[in-house]
Design an enzyme around this catalytic site. Structure first.
Site, PDB file in Angstrom:
ATOM      1  CB  SER A 142      29.576   8.621  77.069  1.00 49.47           C
ATOM      2  OG  SER A 142      29.562   7.379  77.833  1.00 49.47           O
ATOM      3  CE1 TYR A 156      34.245  10.229  79.607  1.00 54.83           C
ATOM      4  CE2 TYR A 156      32.618   8.804  80.527  1.00 54.83           C
ATOM      5  CZ  TYR A 156      33.450   9.060  79.317  1.00 54.83           C
ATOM      6  OH  TYR A 156      33.433   8.606  78.290  1.00 54.83           O
TER       7      TYR A 156
HETATM    8  N1  LIG Z   1      36.316   4.012  75.108  1.00 58.93           N
HETATM    9  C1  LIG Z   1      34.898   3.893  75.418  1.00 58.93           C
HETATM   10  O1  LIG Z   1      34.471   3.051  76.033  1.00 58.93           O
HETATM   11  C2  LIG Z   1      34.194   5.268  75.395  1.00 58.93           C
HETATM   12  C3  LIG Z   1      32.830   5.193  75.866  1.00 58.93           C
HETATM   13  C4  LIG Z   1      32.030   6.315  75.563  1.00 58.93           C
HETATM   14  C5  LIG Z   1      32.584   7.633  75.172  1.00 58.93           C
HETATM   15  N2  LIG Z   1      33.892   7.449  74.783  1.00 58.93           N
HETATM   16  C6  LIG Z   1      34.222   8.737  74.377  1.00 58.93           C
HETATM   17  O2  LIG Z   1      35.115   8.633  73.355  1.00 58.93           O
HETATM   18  C7  LIG Z   1      36.151   9.596  73.212  1.00 58.93           C
HETATM   19  C8  LIG Z   1      37.474   9.076  73.220  1.00 58.93           C
HETATM   20  O3  LIG Z   1      37.820   7.855  74.004  1.00 58.93           O
HETATM   21  P1  LIG Z   1      38.789   6.866  74.182  1.00 58.93           P
HETATM   22  O4  LIG Z   1      38.285   5.758  75.126  1.00 58.93           O
HETATM   23  O5  LIG Z   1      39.244   6.775  72.753  1.00 58.93           O
HETATM   24  O6  LIG Z   1      39.810   7.842  74.923  1.00 58.93           O
HETATM   25  P2  LIG Z   1      41.437   7.458  74.878  1.00 58.93           P
HETATM   26  O7  LIG Z   1      41.958   7.947  76.322  1.00 58.93           O
HETATM   27  O8  LIG Z   1      41.798   6.150  74.839  1.00 58.93           O
HETATM   28  O9  LIG Z   1      42.115   8.211  73.751  1.00 58.93           O
HETATM   29  C9  LIG Z   1      41.716   9.763  73.942  1.00 58.93           C
HETATM   30  C10 LIG Z   1      42.857  10.265  72.878  1.00 58.93           C
HETATM   31  O10 LIG Z   1      42.494  11.996  73.007  1.00 58.93           O
HETATM   32  C11 LIG Z   1      43.561  12.358  73.159  1.00 58.93           C
HETATM   33  N3  LIG Z   1      43.477  13.703  74.250  1.00 58.93           N
HETATM   34  C12 LIG Z   1      43.070  13.495  75.313  1.00 58.93           C
HETATM   35  N4  LIG Z   1      42.887  14.758  76.033  1.00 58.93           N
HETATM   36  C13 LIG Z   1      43.485  15.719  74.909  1.00 58.93           C
HETATM   37  C14 LIG Z   1      43.410  16.996  74.665  1.00 58.93           C
HETATM   38  N5  LIG Z   1      43.165  17.844  75.788  1.00 58.93           N
HETATM   39  N6  LIG Z   1      43.699  17.643  73.614  1.00 58.93           N
HETATM   40  C15 LIG Z   1      43.859  16.530  72.404  1.00 58.93           C
HETATM   41  N7  LIG Z   1      43.617  15.380  72.409  1.00 58.93           N
HETATM   42  C16 LIG Z   1      43.528  14.764  73.706  1.00 58.93           C
HETATM   43  C17 LIG Z   1      44.360  11.348  74.062  1.00 58.93           C
HETATM   44  O11 LIG Z   1      45.972  11.592  73.788  1.00 58.93           O
HETATM   45  C18 LIG Z   1      44.300   9.947  73.114  1.00 58.93           C
HETATM   46  O12 LIG Z   1      44.765   9.959  71.984  1.00 58.93           O
HETATM   47  C19 LIG Z   1      36.063  10.431  74.326  1.00 58.93           C
HETATM   48  O13 LIG Z   1      35.365  11.339  74.276  1.00 58.93           O
HETATM   49  C20 LIG Z   1      35.401   9.491  75.525  1.00 58.93           C
HETATM   50  O14 LIG Z   1      34.610  10.196  76.604  1.00 58.93           O
HETATM   51  C21 LIG Z   1      34.692   6.552  75.017  1.00 58.93           C
END
Ligand SMILES: NC(=O)c1ccc[n+]([C@@H]2O[C@H](COP(=O)([O-])OP(=O)(O)OC[C@H]3O[C@@H](n4cnc5c(N)ncnc54)[C@H](O)[C@@H]3O)[C@@H](O)[C@H]2O)c1
Length: 265
Positions: A142, A156
């Site tokens: 991120s 985080y």
């Molecule tokens: N959305 C953003 O703006 C953003 C920004 C920067 C980085 N990220 C990174 O992108 C990745 C995805 O983020 P997102 O926004 O889609 O999150 P989200 O919470 O919307 O979706 C995450 C998915 O991961 C699954 N998950 C969570 N914990 C788990 C585990 N222990 N084992 C298996 N599956 C698991 C959840 O069930 C879900 O389907 C993350 O690593 C997050 O840190 C997201």
């Protein structure tokens, strides 16, 4: 021939949010997929991909924090498809709280999923890559942690910054064995995670938080998960064959502004 045809990819956190977007793009480019998640929506997402793109998709319900489950997910992928070429380590969690009140259990939850989970995913994937003679890993880091942070994000930010170190260490360790490791540094995309963060930031008016994020981005919008999926597809494909150990920012310019007021627009 599309860029991921003939490739087999394992994507964690693939049921919802960015992982689902990544899976959609991988399916569009012809990859065979193993989707890993804990959420009950996993099979629905897989079914949508089979119907829309006609690709082979298997699902494994697993917690990335459990190393044996990730070994099992890789074993199932190889049993089904005969190989594993790309691992997208995307599953992650984020909860906000003032640092002085951040309890140890919540801190450890971030460490378990965001650090140990990625560790387990990479380790299971790399063992298979070593047997096969190569493969590619793409890790979801991120901009938060390595480049920027907001209040309440200590756990985080700490865990996402750790992804940069892991990426570099694995990239250099395995570069001579045909294994590439890169990470993406996303700004904001509208996903269940970000909607929950908006709720935690302003329970009375979470939508104003989303609008505020968009306003702070030079492009005036959040990312579409599929835009992130395109970067994951590039990094997973042979098109990025000389890239390893990199961290690529994808943020609509959100980390660019130096001040709020200075300048001509
Ligand atoms: N959305 C953003 O703006 C953003 C920004 C920067 C980085 N990220 C990174 O992108 C990745 C995805 O983020 P997102 O926004 O889609 O999150 P989200 O919470 O919307 O979706 C995450 C998915 O991961 C699954 N998950 C969570 N914990 C788990 C585990 N222990 N084992 C298996 N599956 C698991 C959840 O069930 C879900 O389907 C993350 O690593 C997050 O840190 C997201």
């Amino acid at each position: 021939m599309t860029k991921l045809e003939g490739k087999v990819a394992l994507i964690t956190g693939a049921a919802l949010g960015l992982g689902r977007g990544i899976a959609q793009v991988y399916a569009k480019y012809g990859a065979k997929l193993c989707l890993v998640d804990l959420a009950p929506q996993l099979e629905t997402t897989a079914q949508e991909l089979r119907q829309e793109f006609g690709v082979e998709v298997i699902t494994v319900t697993a917690d990335v924090a459990d190393a044996s489950m990730m070994e099992e997910a890789v074993a199932k992928t190889v049993a089904q498809f005969g190989q594993l070429n790309i691992v997208c380590s995307n599953a992650g969690v984020c909860r906000l709280a003032p640092f002085e009140n951040f309890d140890a259990a919540m801190r450890d939850f971030h460490i378990d999923v965001n650090i140990k989970g990625v560790w387990n995913t990479c380790q299971a994937g790399i063992k298979q890559f070593l047997e096969q003679g190569g493969g590619t890993i793409v890790i979801a880091s991120s901009v938060t942690g390595d480049l920027v942070a907001d209040a309440g994000e200590a756990a985080y930010a700490m865990t996402k910054a750790a992804m940069v170190g892991l990426t570099k260490a694995l990239a250099v360790e395995y570069a001579d064995r045909n294994i590439r490791v890169n990470c993406t540094q996303l700004g904001y995309a509208r996903t269940p995670m970000v909607e929950k963060m908006a709720q935690e930031s302003n329970p009375e008016d979470p939508e104003s938080v989303i609008t505020g994020i968009a306003q702070s981005v030079p492009m005036k919008r959040l990312a579409d998960p599929k835009e992130v999926g395109e970067l994951f597809a590039f990094l997973g494909s042979d098109e990025s064959s000389y890239l390893t150990g990199t961290q690529i920012v994808i943020d609509g310019g959100s980390t660019l502004p130096e001040t709020i007021g200075m300048g001509t627009n």
